[in-house]
Design an enzyme around this catalytic site. Structure first.
Site, PDB file in Angstrom:
ATOM      1  N   ARG A  57      -7.188   0.214  -6.527  1.00 43.23           N
ATOM      2  CA  ARG A  57      -7.173   1.360  -5.589  1.00 43.23           C
ATOM      3  C   ARG A  57      -7.424   2.633  -6.408  1.00 43.23           C
ATOM      4  O   ARG A  57      -6.490   3.197  -6.989  1.00 43.23           O
ATOM      5  CB  ARG A  57      -5.818   1.487  -4.859  1.00 43.23           C
ATOM      6  CG  ARG A  57      -5.328   0.326  -4.029  1.00 43.23           C
ATOM      7  CD  ARG A  57      -6.035   0.070  -2.713  1.00 43.23           C
ATOM      8  NE  ARG A  57      -6.310   1.124  -1.790  1.00 43.23           N
ATOM      9  CZ  ARG A  57      -5.514   1.529  -0.797  1.00 43.23           C
ATOM     10  NH1 ARG A  57      -4.325   0.970  -0.640  1.00 43.23           N
ATOM     11  NH2 ARG A  57      -5.883   2.471   0.044  1.00 43.23           N
ATOM     12  N   ASP A  73      -1.933  10.822  -2.267  1.00 46.21           N
ATOM     13  CA  ASP A  73      -2.280   9.788  -3.258  1.00 46.21           C
ATOM     14  C   ASP A  73      -2.572  10.381  -4.616  1.00 46.21           C
ATOM     15  O   ASP A  73      -2.465   9.709  -5.628  1.00 46.21           O
ATOM     16  CB  ASP A  73      -3.479   8.968  -2.789  1.00 46.21           C
ATOM     17  CG  ASP A  73      -3.036   7.841  -1.892  1.00 46.21           C
ATOM     18  OD1 ASP A  73      -2.586   8.133  -0.767  1.00 46.21           O
ATOM     19  OD2 ASP A  73      -3.097   6.677  -2.333  1.00 46.21           O
ATOM     20  N   LYS A 108      -4.600   9.949   2.986  1.00 49.25           N
ATOM     21  CA  LYS A 108      -5.323   9.102   3.955  1.00 49.25           C
ATOM     22  C   LYS A 108      -6.332   9.899   4.764  1.00 49.25           C
ATOM     23  O   LYS A 108      -6.047  11.003   5.212  1.00 49.25           O
ATOM     24  CB  LYS A 108      -4.276   8.440   4.872  1.00 49.25           C
ATOM     25  CG  LYS A 108      -4.808   7.578   5.982  1.00 49.25           C
ATOM     26  CD  LYS A 108      -5.756   6.493   5.513  1.00 49.25           C
ATOM     27  CE  LYS A 108      -5.163   5.607   4.436  1.00 49.25           C
ATOM     28  NZ  LYS A 108      -6.210   4.733   3.800  1.00 49.25           N
ATOM     29  N   GLN A 163      -1.953   2.459   9.974  1.00 55.61           N
ATOM     30  CA  GLN A 163      -0.677   2.503   9.239  1.00 55.61           C
ATOM     31  C   GLN A 163       0.383   3.306  10.002  1.00 55.61           C
ATOM     32  O   GLN A 163       1.574   3.008   9.896  1.00 55.61           O
ATOM     33  CB  GLN A 163      -0.875   3.119   7.848  1.00 55.61           C
ATOM     34  CG  GLN A 163      -1.614   2.231   6.869  1.00 55.61           C
ATOM     35  CD  GLN A 163      -3.093   2.522   6.836  1.00 55.61           C
ATOM     36  OE1 GLN A 163      -3.669   2.927   7.842  1.00 55.61           O
ATOM     37  NE2 GLN A 163      -3.727   2.309   5.710  1.00 55.61           N
ATOM     38  N   ARG A 166       0.867  -1.183   0.000  1.00 53.35           N
ATOM     39  CA  ARG A 166       0.000   0.000   0.000  1.00 53.35           C
ATOM     40  C   ARG A 166       0.901   1.230   0.000  1.00 53.35           C
ATOM     41  O   ARG A 166       2.117   1.124   0.123  1.00 53.35           O
ATOM     42  CB  ARG A 166      -1.013  -0.012   1.152  1.00 53.35           C
ATOM     43  CG  ARG A 166      -0.651  -0.673   2.433  1.00 53.35           C
ATOM     44  CD  ARG A 166       0.411  -0.008   3.258  1.00 53.35           C
ATOM     45  NE  ARG A 166       0.184   1.400   3.409  1.00 53.35           N
ATOM     46  CZ  ARG A 166       1.127   2.285   3.638  1.00 53.35           C
ATOM     47  NH1 ARG A 166       2.396   1.892   3.748  1.00 53.35           N
ATOM     48  NH2 ARG A 166       0.868   3.577   3.754  1.00 53.35           N
ATOM     49  N   GLY A 167       0.250   2.396  -0.123  1.00 52.54           N
ATOM     50  CA  GLY A 167       1.007   3.623  -0.351  1.00 52.54           C
ATOM     51  C   GLY A 167       1.084   3.814  -1.864  1.00 52.54           C
ATOM     52  O   GLY A 167       1.466   2.881  -2.591  1.00 52.54           O
ATOM     53  N   ALA A 168       0.708   5.008  -2.330  1.00 53.24           N
ATOM     54  CA  ALA A 168       0.533   5.201  -3.770  1.00 53.24           C
ATOM     55  C   ALA A 168       1.764   4.811  -4.605  1.00 53.24           C
ATOM     56  O   ALA A 168       1.639   4.051  -5.571  1.00 53.24           O
ATOM     57  CB  ALA A 168       0.115   6.649  -4.031  1.00 53.24           C
TER      58      ALA A 168
END
Ligand code: MRU
Length: 351
Positions: free
Chosen positions: A96, A245, A256, A204, A51-53
């Protein structure tokens, strides 16, 4: 504690598979998840194992190579491999919706290998897809290092940064954006400590930012999001730095859920609010934040934690994964091209 190399090996190609640090298991267990098919990779992205763009973008780039190699193994010809590649691109892109780096990486890998795919044999195409996916990874690390160097100049010699979610090495090719600024500041000899918002509902910040900073010897303190106002009011925070993102042309920035209230709080307490992101996070097709699709996630993430229900049965939850911070609350964007200050969008377009 982790004996991982740094930058972290968040996503790698290994013997025909995509191998990820399984972030659903951190901080308790450091394990790698092997994805043999695009379907497995999509599940890993959906479950936030990766995860994380920027990290999702890197993973998706390798996902295209995964699509092609499985096609070859099934004995598909180049035309059938090409058709499967198109289908897998669409499936990966849908995992996503807010993280624009995902579509950016997919489009880049496909565009740069397109001439070859029209004429070369399947093996040569696979090599080209892998080379381009490797380039996305390597360039992400280089961009984050450059971004970190530019951003660290905004920080004092000694101070405390508040960050939200995880925009660290684990969210990128391995070095980090918001947290990359902190690594760069420390590499420049500054004494920077971190307050990490726990970041409901997937934690997170508490699980990942705290884990990675601890592994790198950076002093880190976790706080509930609800405590951020008090920390700011008490003067404990010198700067707030988050990732993004997707950033619209006017400077509205999606990140987020919980980032927007942090920006409001920072403005209220006259603390600078910085957004650190590589150029691939700026979406020229989004004019304002209203054009950014916001991912809605399973209400179960709010109603329970690891299978234990915390909300009464029969009560629903609203679970947007991201919010949009209006551009006027952003003190500056930190990019690999330097620090972009208002007025936006002029500064963004010049970047
Ligand atoms: O849902 P996540 O964990 O993928 O959300 C991640 C974030 O919001 C990050 O801040 C963002 O992707 C930037 S990562 C460098």
């Amino acid at each position: 504690m982790s004996t991982l190399p740094f930058p972290f090996p968040v996503v790698r190609w290994d013997a025909g598979d995509v191998v990820l640090i399984d972030q659903t298991l951190l901080p308790g267990r450091l394990e790698f998840r092997r994805c043999h098919t695009v379907a497995q990779l999509c599940v890993a992205i959906g479950e936030l194992a990766v995860r994380g763009a920027p990290a999702i973008g890197v993973a998706a780039g390798y996902g295209l190579a995964l699509s092609w190699i499985r096609g070859m193994e099934e004995g598909l010809g180049s035309e059938e491999c090409e058709a499967q590649l198109g289908r897998d691109r669409r499936t990966l892109a849908a995992t996503r919706p807010t993280a624009v780096n995902l579509v950016w990486a997919l489009d880049r890998v496909l565009a740069r290998t397109e001439p070859l795919r029209a004429e070369a044999n399947c093996e040569q195409v696979l090599v080209a897809l892998l080379c381009e996916a490797d380039a996305v990874l390597d360039e992400d690390i280089a961009m984050c290092r450059a971004l970190g160097r530019a951003g660290q100049e905004l920080l004092p010699q000694q101070g405390t940064v508040l960050t939200h979610c995880n925009a660290g090495g684990l969210a990128t090719g391995g070095y980090g954006t918001a947290v990359g600024v902190i690594y760069a500041a420390r590499e420049a000899g500054k004494e920077i400590a971190v307050f990490a918002d726990e970041t409901r509902p997937q934690l997170q910040g508490a699980r990942l930012t705290a884990w990675e900073l601890l592994s790198q010897g950076v002093p880190v303190t976790v706080l509930c999001e609800g405590a951020a106002a008090s920390a700011l009011r008490q003067g404990l925070i010198d700067a707030v730095i988050t990732g993004a993102d997707r950033i619209a042309v006017n400077g509205d920035a999606a990140n987020k859920i919980g980032t927007y209230p942090l920006a409001v709080l920072a403005a209220r307490h006259a603390v600078p609010f910085y957004v650190a992101a590589p150029a691939s996070t700026f979406d020229p097709r989004a004019r304002t934040g209203g054009d950014i699709p916001i991912e809605m996630r399973d209400p179960q993430e709010v109603c329970s934690w690891r299978g234990v229900r915390s909300v009464p049965e029969g009560v629903d939850a609203w679970n947007p994964a991201f919010d949009v911070t209006p551009a006027d609350l952003v003190t500056a964007f930190i990019t690999e091209h330097g620090v972009l200050k208002p007025p936006f969008p002029t500064a963004l377009l010049e970047g």
